[in-house]
Write a protein that holds these residues in place. Structure first.
Motif, PDB file in Angstrom:
ATOM      1  N   UNK A   1     -24.274  20.406 -15.563  1.00  0.00           N
ATOM      2  CA  UNK A   1     -23.308  21.163 -16.409  1.00  0.00           C
ATOM      3  C   UNK A   1     -24.046  21.242 -17.668  1.00  0.00           C
ATOM      4  N   UNK A   2     -24.479  20.288 -18.388  1.00  0.00           N
ATOM      5  CA  UNK A   2     -24.983  20.602 -19.821  1.00  0.00           C
ATOM      6  C   UNK A   2     -26.233  21.428 -19.714  1.00  0.00           C
TER       7      UNK A   2
ATOM      8  N   UNK B   1     -31.022  23.256  -9.265  1.00  0.00           N
ATOM      9  CA  UNK B   1     -31.919  22.526  -8.882  1.00  0.00           C
ATOM     10  C   UNK B   1     -32.192  21.109  -9.613  1.00  0.00           C
ATOM     11  N   UNK B   2     -31.395  21.075 -10.991  1.00  0.00           N
ATOM     12  CA  UNK B   2     -31.408  19.778 -11.822  1.00  0.00           C
ATOM     13  C   UNK B   2     -30.514  18.909 -10.722  1.00  0.00           C
TER      14      UNK B   2
ATOM     15  N   UNK C   1     -22.413  27.372 -12.206  1.00  0.00           N
ATOM     16  CA  UNK C   1     -22.769  25.947 -12.767  1.00  0.00           C
ATOM     17  C   UNK C   1     -21.648  25.507 -13.831  1.00  0.00           C
ATOM     18  N   UNK C   2     -20.689  26.168 -14.218  1.00  0.00           N
ATOM     19  CA  UNK C   2     -19.512  25.978 -15.290  1.00  0.00           C
ATOM     20  C   UNK C   2     -18.311  25.869 -14.641  1.00  0.00           C
ATOM     21  N   UNK C   3     -17.879  27.125 -14.306  1.00  0.00           N
ATOM     22  CA  UNK C   3     -16.532  27.330 -13.782  1.00  0.00           C
ATOM     23  C   UNK C   3     -16.205  26.454 -12.563  1.00  0.00           C
ATOM     24  N   UNK C   4     -17.184  26.923 -11.775  1.00  0.00           N
ATOM     25  CA  UNK C   4     -17.205  25.954 -10.326  1.00  0.00           C
ATOM     26  C   UNK C   4     -17.080  24.567 -10.347  1.00  0.00           C
ATOM     27  N   UNK C   5     -17.871  24.208 -11.389  1.00  0.00           N
ATOM     28  CA  UNK C   5     -17.963  22.618 -11.496  1.00  0.00           C
ATOM     29  C   UNK C   5     -16.629  21.849 -12.189  1.00  0.00           C
ATOM     30  N   UNK C   6     -16.149  22.660 -13.179  1.00  0.00           N
ATOM     31  CA  UNK C   6     -14.718  22.471 -13.701  1.00  0.00           C
ATOM     32  C   UNK C   6     -13.761  22.588 -12.415  1.00  0.00           C
ATOM     33  N   UNK C   7     -13.834  23.421 -11.744  1.00  0.00           N
ATOM     34  CA  UNK C   7     -12.820  23.637 -10.864  1.00  0.00           C
ATOM     35  C   UNK C   7     -12.998  22.657  -9.666  1.00  0.00           C
TER      36      UNK C   7
END
Length: 541
Positions: free
Chosen positions: A116-117, A105-106, A335-341
């Motif tokens: 991510x934050x 949403x953000x 929100x974390x792993x998919x963004x890093x990947x």
């Protein structure tokens, strides 16, 4: 006690059976994470009430009643007030976004700079919430079987991890409905009237206890205010709560079903306080207020009924634990792993790769295989997060401090940018990032210096978060008009220029009962927003 044991064993076996049944329904990512966004009002309200009324609300609510009397209801009461506010003022807009996490949403609102934050903050909150819920198994299994603390946590945690991993949100929804019914029968219809009768009725209770036990603010006005800031506002922004809103079939279900659940919480709050007050009359010298629930259940209830009420306490813990676990895994994966990947993949391929633009519009075997992989990936994350929760729960002792820390960081860091994004169009990504950083660091710093349980960290954390958000937003460039246009379109329940993942077919989700395969996938929205493709897609429309 044999009958009580049989009731508990049958209940636990039923939870596992529903996990297995839910596995057969979880065919897509939407099914697994948000129950296909197909829940009607009865299922929605029951599961929403189940997740917010956990072990702290049941065992802790009775303990506060034992310690403070009727004003001990305020903690659970403020949870109900927060759920009512969410349902009446925000749930319809949240449900229309068709995302999976708060951070997505953000991303949509601020153009892909804050996700991510906020994801890391939300992950820490949901992890600690799952941990504190899991620790409660030690208390319940000790009462039931005199079981070792570590073994209790492993047994209770393993059952929740098993049915959550098997069927995801479908399994959790089914088990939550059973848990809602068991809690209603066990606590409201059995334990409440029996406790009052055993204590001699309200007149006898009033004669034996100080007047403060019946004063509305006997617990203290400042404590009530702190509960509102932590729990009421926490209900507005928690991933575990939002993920249940995403399961609603439509706006009306989210609003009316949530209102019914919030009202139920108010009744449950008063019931817990009355039971605790009755326990104070019956057992005035308990070593700890939190022993009140187990003591009155063991001593005041007949065989069979005792097993059902203990199953109600177990169901309260399991509903919160499973909801926090799937929320934690969803945030960790999406929100974390998919963004890093995703960032790593963007660096390895050309920005204009057409396969990345239309990964979601293929049908047939390839699309089914991709959906299967997504479900399998989310199962793996639930399993990994569940194992981590069990290990941390075994090592951790102070439940109250852990839960307070989680809520303080959540509310101090994320409340302002989330509500600001929903209510103030001038808010910017830079303002959101500043708000998360300043509010979160202020809360942490004051908890270190003043103590985790002090009231000041959340007060000053919210104040500095608000100031940082407003000041930085006003002194930075406004959010791109195209991003705001796309955001308003999503809030209105329609897509502009295709879904957030670039799939033109994902644009049609105005119908609240649209098939899950036609929804814009929330996890890809973050990656696309990070790549700054969303505004261009809007301009092309």
């Amino acid at each position: 006690m044999a009958v009580d044991y049989a009731v508990i064993v049958l209940y636990l076996a039923g939870m596992l059976a529903m996990g297995w049944w839910g596995m057969r329904r979880a065919k897509s990512k939407s099914d697994f994470l948000v129950a296909g966004r197909r829940l009607g009002p009865a299922m929605y309200s029951g599961t929403m009430a189940a997740i917010v009324l956990g072990g702290a609300s049941t065992i802790g609510g009775v303990g506060l009643g034992y310690q403070y009397g009727l004003s001990g209801a305020w903690m659970v009461f403020t949870i109900g007030l927060g759920l009512l506010a969410l349902s009446l003022f925000f749930s319809a807009r949240i449900a229309r976004l068709k995302v999976y996490t708060v951070s997505e949403m953000l991303d949509l609102r601020y153009g892909g700079s804050a996700g991510i934050i906020s994801g890391v903050v939300m992950w820490a909150y949901t992890l600690m919430l799952a941990v504190t819920s899991t620790i409660a198994y030690a208390t319940i299994f000790d009462v039931l079987f005199g079981m070792d603390r570590t073994l209790s946590i492993v047994l209770g945690g393993a059952i929740v991890v098993a049915y959550s991993t098997l069927g995801g949100m479908w399994s959790i929804t089914l088990t939550d409905m059973v848990q809602f019914v068991v809690k209603t029968i066990g606590v409201l219809l059995l334990l409440l009237p029996i406790a009052v009768i055993k204590a001699g009725g309200f007149a006898e209770m009033k004669a034996h206890l100080p007047d403060d036990y019946f004063a509305p603010l006997g617990i203290g006005g400042q404590t009530v205010f702190t509960y509102v800031l932590i729990y009421s506002f926490g209900m507005l922004i928690g991933q575990d709560i939002w993920q249940r809103v995403f399961t609603a079939r439509g706006d009306k279900v989210a609003r009316l079903g949530g209102t019914a659940a919030g009202t139920y919480c108010l009744v449950y709050a008063l019931a817990g306080a009355v039971i605790g007050t009755a326990a104070k009359v019956l057992y005035p010298h308990l070593g700890s207020p939190d022993d009140a629930f187990a003591t009155i259940v063991k001593d005041a209830l007949p065989v069979g009924v005792r097993g059902l009420v203990l199953a109600a306490a177990l169901s309260a813990v399991m509903s919160t634990s499973s909801g926090a676990l799937i929320a934690c895994a969803t945030v960790a994966n999406n929100d974390i792993w998919s963004r890093v990947k995703g960032v790593a993949a963007l660096r390895r391929r050309p920005a204009a790769d057409p396969r990345a633009e239309h990964a979601g519009d293929g049908g047939g075997a390839e699309a089914r295989a991709e959906a299967h992989d997504e479900v399998r990936g989310n199962r793996v994350f639930i399993l990994l997060m569940g194992l981590a929760v069990i290990v941390i729960a075994i090592a951790l002792n102070n439940v109250v401090e852990a839960l307070t820390l989680a809520y303080n960081v959540l509310v101090g860091g994320l409340l302002v940018p989330i509500l600001g994004g929903l209510l103030w169009k001038r808010g910017t990504a830079a303002g959101a990032l500043a708000s998360v950083a300043v509010g979160g660091l202020t809360v942490i710093g004051l908890m270190v210096s003043l103590g985790v349980l002090a009231n000041e960290p959340i007060y000053y954390g919210l104040l500095t978060s608000l100031v940082a958000y407003v000041v930085v937003s006003l002194f930075t460039r406004p959010t791109d008009a195209a991003v705001l246009d796309a955001w308003r379109a999503r809030l209105a329940g329609r897509a502009v220029g295709g879904g957030a993942d670039g799939d033109p077919e994902a644009g049609a989700f105005a119908d609240a009962e649209a098939d899950a395969d036609d929804e814009p996938e929330g996890d890809t929205a973050g990656a696309v927003a990070l790549a700054l493709k969303l505004p261009f897609a809007v301009r092309q429309a």
